[in-house]
Write an enzyme that holds these catalytic residues in place. Structure first.
Site, PDB file in Angstrom:
ATOM      1  NE  ARG A  47      -3.671  -2.081   2.316  1.00  0.00           N
ATOM      2  CZ  ARG A  47      -3.641  -3.636   2.074  1.00  0.00           C
ATOM      3  NH1 ARG A  47      -2.799  -4.308   2.017  1.00  0.00           N
ATOM      4  NH2 ARG A  47      -4.971  -4.335   2.102  1.00  0.00           N
ATOM      5  CG  ASP A 336      -2.364 -13.744   5.386  1.00  0.00           C
ATOM      6  OD1 ASP A 336      -3.140 -14.300   4.625  1.00  0.00           O
ATOM      7  OD2 ASP A 336      -2.135 -12.513   5.160  1.00  0.00           O
ATOM      8  CE  LYS A 363      -6.553 -15.996   2.162  1.00  0.00           C
ATOM      9  NZ  LYS A 363      -6.818 -14.483   2.006  1.00  0.00           N
TER      10      LYS A 363
HETATM   11  C1  S3P Z   1      -4.419  -8.997   2.340  1.00  0.00           C
HETATM   12  C2  S3P Z   1      -5.448  -9.414   2.632  1.00  0.00           C
HETATM   13  C3  S3P Z   1      -5.689 -10.940   2.855  1.00  0.00           C
HETATM   14  C4  S3P Z   1      -4.570 -11.805   2.967  1.00  0.00           C
HETATM   15  C5  S3P Z   1      -3.412 -11.484   2.132  1.00  0.00           C
HETATM   16  C6  S3P Z   1      -3.180  -9.755   2.239  1.00  0.00           C
HETATM   17  C7  S3P Z   1      -4.008  -7.507   2.166  1.00  0.00           C
HETATM   18  O1  S3P Z   1      -6.475 -11.421   1.539  1.00  0.00           O
HETATM   19  O2  S3P Z   1      -4.733 -13.081   3.119  1.00  0.00           O
HETATM   20  O3  S3P Z   1      -2.307 -12.125   2.430  1.00  0.00           O
HETATM   21  O4  S3P Z   1      -3.061  -6.936   2.184  1.00  0.00           O
HETATM   22  O5  S3P Z   1      -5.075  -6.841   1.828  1.00  0.00           O
HETATM   23  P1  S3P Z   1      -8.321 -11.379   1.788  1.00  0.00           P
HETATM   24  O6  S3P Z   1      -8.490 -10.023   1.944  1.00  0.00           O
HETATM   25  O7  S3P Z   1      -8.477 -11.762   0.160  1.00  0.00           O
HETATM   26  O8  S3P Z   1      -8.540 -12.298   2.821  1.00  0.00           O
END
Ligand code: S3P
Length: 465
Positions: A47, A336, A363
């Protein structure tokens, strides 16, 4: 028909291209002591690049994760005309081009294994006046993308997927996007963030309602960049046309990487480990809540803010863990961390039951099926459920040791490496190469704290049956 990654038999020791894969051989037992500084948060690093690139002015990032995933995001923005210096020791300087300053990339944007990059970029690119294509590796090319392309289409975006709804994603320019009020069917921070980024380019307001709390790094960072996001309960809204103003970003240590050490020090005898400055954003601390509910000895000290994100120093010591029924509201907050948590469950007394976690099946691998297969290979009684797993822990006993395959999933490779701390025989992990996506230097850091881990290219081929 494309192979099912859950059941597909891995080709031992070689990649699709016939190259030998890296693996781990971890000696049984040992402990973890001292202090371990885990690298920067992956979600926040992605981000920081995205918002820094779109901001007016220069953004200085510190603590940036120099892993393949966040480096893929960085490369994508360079390819769209953004000048970025670094990373060097976690420092990145981004010369923002402003909301409308990106230029057409000179080819497909390859984000490798990074689901966050693909889904967030998809929203951001939907509002650009140029065509772009997002591609990824074999694992990412199997993951569902309609969860972002469907709501983006409702906003007026024009995005092609494969017939299966997967990448490559070809994103065509459109005259205008318009804001929507979207109730997400799955609790996904990636979907929420994708739509908020598209919303920057949309007419009117874009609102997203989440069915359960998901990580809020995008909202926090947008606010830091002077672009307010309104939250009303489970609904977040952003007004289109907003501009971003550059601001420094200090990235906390990644609680998702810390999770392997939290579990490792809990299951090893005589462990006492400090993990400094770990992000403890309330939308990410499911792993702390679940481990403590299992009886883990984790102290959370010196709470402070690191920019827009809370951090703390974590101290973890050996503990006798008990199996629990994992509360459903903790699932998105620990999404995660389940590979590591399943190792904790395998070393606990009694049964651990996880349900409501079907997201784990899409995932980087099918984390239910792949973890269950590895646990069984280590002598643990693990039962796959449609939306979770049932694990009967060994209590006072030990895992057997043996050979497990990560299916190219970074978190599965690290989880099984840590499991050796409570094994009777060595644990061999086939395919550790993707650990670099989120935790470069994992093996060296773990070895420094006491894990007897050897990384080798040949180990997988030698030991595969
Ligand atoms: C993330 C959100 C999660 C996570 C991913 C990173 C993010 O996925 O599993 O490793 O940075 O927004 P989801 O939002 O699809 O669950």
């Amino acid at each position: 028909m494309s192979p099912d990654p859950a059941t597909e038999k891995p080709s031992p020791g070689v990649t699709d291209a016939g190259m030998p894969v890296r693996g781990y051989r971890v000696a049984p037992g040992g402990t973890l002591v001292g202090e371990v500084g885990v690298p920067g948060d992956k979600s926040i690093s992605h981000r920081a690049i995205m918002l820094g690139a779109l901001a007016d002015g220069a953004t200085e990032v510190t603590g940036f994760l120099e892993g393949a995933d966040s480096l893929a995001t960085l490369a994508a923005f360079r390819n769209m005309g953004v000048q970025i210096v670094g990373p060097e020791a976690g420092r990145v300087h981004i010369q923002g081009v402003g909301r409308d300053g990106l230029t057409a990339p000179n080819g497909p944007l390859d984000v490798g294994n990074a689901g966050t990059a693909m889904r967030l970029l998809c929203g951001l690119l939907a509002g650009q006046p140029f065509e772009s294509t997002l591609v990824g590796d074999a694992s990412l090319s199997r993951r569902p993308m309609r969860r972002v392309t469907d709501p983006l289409a409702q906003m007026g975006a024009a995005i092609d997927t494969t017939p299966a709804g997967t990448a490559p994603l070809r994103i065509h320019p459109v005259d205008r996007l318009h804001g929507i009020d979207y109730a997400m069917p799955v609790a996904s921070a990636q979907v929420k963030s994708c739509l908020l980024l598209a919303g920057l380019y949309a007419d009117g307001e874009t609102c997203v309602t989440e069915p359960a709390v998901t990580r809020d790094h995008t909202e926090r960072m947008l606010a830091t960049f002077s672009c307010p996001v309104q939250r009303d309960g489970a609904r977040v809204c952003l007004r289109g046309g907003s501009r971003l103003t550059a601001a420094p970003v200090a990235v906390p240590a990644d609680i998702s990487s810390a999770a392997f050490f939290l579990v490792g020090a809990s299951i090893a005898a005589g462990a006492d480990l400090i993990l400094p400055a770990v992000g403890v954003n309330p939308t990410r601390i499911g792993v702390l809540n679940i481990l403590r509910a299992m009886g883990a000895d984790i102290e959370i000290a010196n709470r402070r803010d690191c920019g827009a994100e809370p951090v703390a120093d974590l101290r973890v010591r050996s503990a006798r863990l008990s199996g629990i029924e994992i509360p459903r509201d903790q699932v998105p907050l620990a999404i995660d961390e389940f590979p590591a948590l399943f190792i904790a469950a395998a070393c606990a007394e009694g049964e651990t039951l996880l349900t409501g976690a079907e997201e784990l099946r899409v995932k980087e691998s099918d984390r239910i099926a792949v973890m269950a297969a590895g646990l069984v290979a280590l002598g643990v009684d693990a039962e796959v459920l449609p939306d979770g797993i049932r694990i009967r822990g060994v209590g006072n006993g030990r895992l057997t040791g043996g050979t497990v395959h990560s299916h190219g999933d970074h978190r599965i490779a690290m989880a099984f490496a840590i499991a050796a701390l409570r094994a009777a025989e060595p644990v061999v992990v086939q395919d550790s190469a993707n650990v670099d996506t989120s935790f470069p230097g994992f093996a060296a850091l773990a070895a420094g704290a006491g894990l007897d881990i050897e990384e080798t290219a040949a180990v997988a081929a030698e030991t595969a049956q």
